[in-house]
Design a protein around this motif. Structure first.
Motif, PDB file in Angstrom:
ATOM      1  N   ILE A  36       0.825  -1.199   0.000  1.00 40.51           N
ATOM      2  CA  ILE A  36       0.000   0.000   0.000  1.00 40.51           C
ATOM      3  C   ILE A  36       0.864   1.256   0.000  1.00 40.51           C
ATOM      4  O   ILE A  36       1.673   1.445   0.891  1.00 40.51           O
ATOM      5  CB  ILE A  36      -0.913   0.026   1.246  1.00 40.51           C
ATOM      6  CG1 ILE A  36      -1.681  -1.297   1.367  1.00 40.51           C
ATOM      7  CG2 ILE A  36      -1.865   1.190   1.191  1.00 40.51           C
ATOM      8  CD1 ILE A  36      -2.311  -1.509   2.739  1.00 40.51           C
ATOM      9  N   SER A  37       0.700   2.089  -1.007  1.00 41.88           N
ATOM     10  CA  SER A  37       1.357   3.387  -1.030  1.00 41.88           C
ATOM     11  C   SER A  37       0.275   4.442  -1.180  1.00 41.88           C
ATOM     12  O   SER A  37      -0.366   4.528  -2.218  1.00 41.88           O
ATOM     13  CB  SER A  37       2.328   3.474  -2.215  1.00 41.88           C
ATOM     14  OG  SER A  37       2.768   4.802  -2.381  1.00 41.88           O
ATOM     15  N   PRO A  38       0.008   5.205  -0.130  1.00 41.75           N
ATOM     16  CA  PRO A  38      -1.146   6.125  -0.169  1.00 41.75           C
ATOM     17  C   PRO A  38      -0.923   7.344  -1.067  1.00 41.75           C
ATOM     18  O   PRO A  38      -0.828   8.467  -0.595  1.00 41.75           O
ATOM     19  CB  PRO A  38      -1.321   6.514   1.298  1.00 41.75           C
ATOM     20  CG  PRO A  38       0.010   6.289   1.929  1.00 41.75           C
ATOM     21  CD  PRO A  38       0.716   5.231   1.159  1.00 41.75           C
ATOM     22  N   GLN A  69       3.474  -5.738   5.871  1.00 44.92           N
ATOM     23  CA  GLN A  69       3.703  -6.862   6.772  1.00 44.92           C
ATOM     24  C   GLN A  69       3.298  -8.186   6.126  1.00 44.92           C
ATOM     25  O   GLN A  69       3.882  -9.221   6.415  1.00 44.92           O
ATOM     26  CB  GLN A  69       2.946  -6.653   8.094  1.00 44.92           C
ATOM     27  CG  GLN A  69       3.561  -5.617   9.013  1.00 44.92           C
ATOM     28  CD  GLN A  69       3.396  -4.192   8.501  1.00 44.92           C
ATOM     29  OE1 GLN A  69       2.631  -3.931   7.565  1.00 44.92           O
ATOM     30  NE2 GLN A  69       4.112  -3.266   9.096  1.00 44.92           N
ATOM     31  N   GLN A 125      -4.974  -7.106   1.391  1.00 53.80           N
ATOM     32  CA  GLN A 125      -5.664  -6.022   2.078  1.00 53.80           C
ATOM     33  C   GLN A 125      -7.179  -6.233   1.950  1.00 53.80           C
ATOM     34  O   GLN A 125      -7.688  -6.347   0.828  1.00 53.80           O
ATOM     35  CB  GLN A 125      -5.251  -4.692   1.428  1.00 53.80           C
ATOM     36  CG  GLN A 125      -6.127  -3.541   1.856  1.00 53.80           C
ATOM     37  CD  GLN A 125      -5.638  -2.202   1.374  1.00 53.80           C
ATOM     38  OE1 GLN A 125      -5.295  -1.362   2.151  1.00 53.80           O
ATOM     39  NE2 GLN A 125      -5.611  -2.012   0.068  1.00 53.80           N
TER      40      GLN A 125
END
Lengths: 266, 298
Positions: free
Chosen positions: B88-90, B151, B200
């Motif tokens: 995840i890269s916001p 993670q 996710q």
């Protein structure tokens, strides 16, 4: 869709009437509306007559109007204010709560009185807790662009052709739902937690962190982390989140809608 | 949702002619080449991209498996952001930073479908996005089935794959496998149905695979190795693509000629949308009350 190709300016001959009603707010919402710069003149030239506004129009009595833009929360110990919102509801076809205070109380939620010269003015509630509000435009301050979009869409809803009405209805629906939802007037970072993250809907895009006016949200391990003591209850994070509401059918036409908004503001 | 692949003007296979970009690219180097070109020609002043994390070291460098959004304003910064991260890269977090703090007037952004939804929502409903809607100049979408929290990546690579994160050279998700290639050339394949639970959760309600709301969307699905499938979707996308083609930035192949082609992209899109629609339906029957559905249907 015909609506996107037709020269929209030509159709709009009957202006709507709008008013700005100032309750317990900081005039930041009005300033945001004015921050459309020449856009506000376009709106007032072509689409709307401003018939009431504390700082802008020399009218003392609230007139009948198509659209009321209410800014600020309402002090329930102030009879003038509670009477006024009631009168606004009676005299307007569409009531739009603009900004965090009107929608969800914002920083006035922290108020508990004791200030001269009305120390007993201690209880402030968002407008929708007292009257039916049709549309919410949350955030502190609401953005000029959001106010512009909602004004244009409300115009189309009231004066447009059938297709324009349909589009405006689709566009405004989630903001109408928000005004009626159990969490709309209680919005804060907690709403984002409870209605998005706790429900397994967050995918870590970061919209909330960008939307937060006080930088209370950072992204930790890919998810929003809120400094709740900084949160002012403006509701921007939740409304901005693509997983608070999202209409695929409407968004598919994003290019045409942006094009139309640009065209009508010329 | 109308079509699983969304609306588009043109679809083709492409890869960049820029050898420097191609060398470090995940596939055809489309995103980096387009952004680098857009930066050079002033179509954009900067772009929000997912770059290796600067906060945590990996082999003594920035960590490519832990992505962080940056506002890239030079070609070098764009080059540093090549390759897919799968975590995840916001990215949307940085669009207001780009327009407000960096003062950019024309912003490019790269994202997976849900992030592009965030960008388009920021344009149509700019509730807290002051100064953003009119400054989005180029939106590039990447196909996406799902992503993993960082993670989870560690857990897959180290627990399932049995290799240390430090030795990972490339991670690739495709053809039913989570593939890890190590520094010394060992390839480990973990079937995606074993990693499904580590995805996710928010990805499981996503109804877009091919980044249907982007100006241009791209990914490896359907294309021969080393190439990318590219959808040109909007007027902006079309203009930028045409200019880039004229500048000799890409070599292309028509999509009809080469297997597996468009069918493969559509198959993945339908697979994702069908599976996630089912998840949304199942959510209605969690407990006796069901869970909130964020999508508005009329």
């Amino acid at each position: 869709m015909e609506i996107f190709t037709e020269h929209v300016n030509g159709i709009m001959i009957h202006k709507i009437t709008i008013g700005h009603i100032h309750e317990s707010g900081c005039t930041g919402c009005l300033a945001a509306l004015m921050d459309n710069y020449q856009g506000i003149f376009t709106i007032l030239d072509k689409y709307a007559d401003l018939v009431y506004g504390l700082t802008l129009v020399d009218v003392r009595k609230i007139p009948k109007m198509d659209v009321a833009l209410i800014e600020g929360s309402v002090c329930i110990q102030d009879k003038l204010a509670t009477d006024e919102v009631r009168e606004v509801r009676d005299k307007s076809s569409v009531v739009i709560a603009i900004g965090g205070c009107a929608c969800s109380g914002n920083i006035t939620r922290f108020d508990r009185g004791g200030q001269q010269n009305q120390p007993q003015h201690e209880s402030f509630v968002p407008v929708s807790d007292l009257i039916d509000v049709d549309i919410f435009v949350p955030a502190c301050a609401p953005t000029p662009e959001a106010l512009r979009n909602v004004c244009v869409m409300t115009y189309l809803l009231l004066r447009g052709n059938d297709e324009q009405k349909a589009l405006a209805g689709m566009y405004l629906k989630p903001l109408m739902d928000l005004a009626r939802s159990p969490y709309g007037s209680k919005a804060s970072f907690n709403t984002l937690m409870q209605e998005v993250i706790n429900l397994g809907l967050c995918m870590g895009c970061g919209s909330c962190a960008a939307a937060c006016p006080v930088r209370a949200i950072t992204m930790e391990y890919g998810k929003p982390q809120g400094l709740r003591d900084l949160c002012v209850n403006c509701g921007a994070c939740f409304s901005q989140c693509p997983r608070s509401f999202f209409d695929h059918e409407l968004m598919e036409h994003h290019e045409q809608i942006m094009g139309m908004l640009k065209a009508v503001m010329q | 949702m109308a079509a699983p692949l969304g609306q588009y003007k043109m679809v083709l296979f492409a890869r960049t002619t820029d050898k420097e970009i191609l060398r470090g690219a995940q596939n055809g180097g489309i995103v980096t080449a387009l952004l680098s070109y857009a930066l050079d020609t002033g179509i954009i002043d900067g772009a929000v991209v997912a770059a290796p994390s600067r906060s945590k070291p990996w082999r003594g460098k920035f960590d490519p498996w832990r992505s962080e959004p940056i506002v890239a304003m030079t070609r070098d910064q764009l080059l540093s952001a090549r390759k897919t991260g799968y975590n995840i890269s916001p990215n949307v977090m940085m669009i207001k930073e780009a327009t407000r703090s960096y003062g950019l007037d024309r912003v490019g952004i790269v994202g997976v479908p849900c992030q592009i939804q965030g960008v388009r929502k920021a344009q149509l409903y700019p509730i807290g996005m002051r100064g953003v809607p009119d400054k989005i100049a180029l939106v590039i979408g990447i196909y996406c089935m799902e992503v993993f929290p960082y993670q989870s990546i560690v857990q897959i690579v180290e627990d399932h794959g049995g290799v240390k994160m430090e030795s990972v050279e490339k991670i690739e998700i495709g053809k039913g496998n989570f593939t890890v290639v190590t520094e010394r050339g060992r390839t480990i394949q973990i079937p995606l149905n074993e990693t499904r639970d580590l995805e996710q959760p928010g990805c499981h309600v996503c109804l877009d695979y091919a980044a249907t709301l982007a100006d241009i969307s791209t990914g490896s699905a359907g294309s021969p190795a080393g190439w990318s499938t590219v959808f040109i979707r909007t007027k902006i996308g079309d203009e930028v693509w045409k200019r880039a083609m004229q500048a000799g930035l890409f070599e292309t192949k028509p999509i009809g000629q080469v297997e597996p082609g468009l069918g493969a992209v559509e198959k993945l899109a339908v697979e994702k949308i069908t599976r996630n629609k089912k998840t949304l339906e199942d959510r209605d029957f969690i407990g006796t009350k069901g869970l909130r559905n964020p999508y508005i249907t009329t």
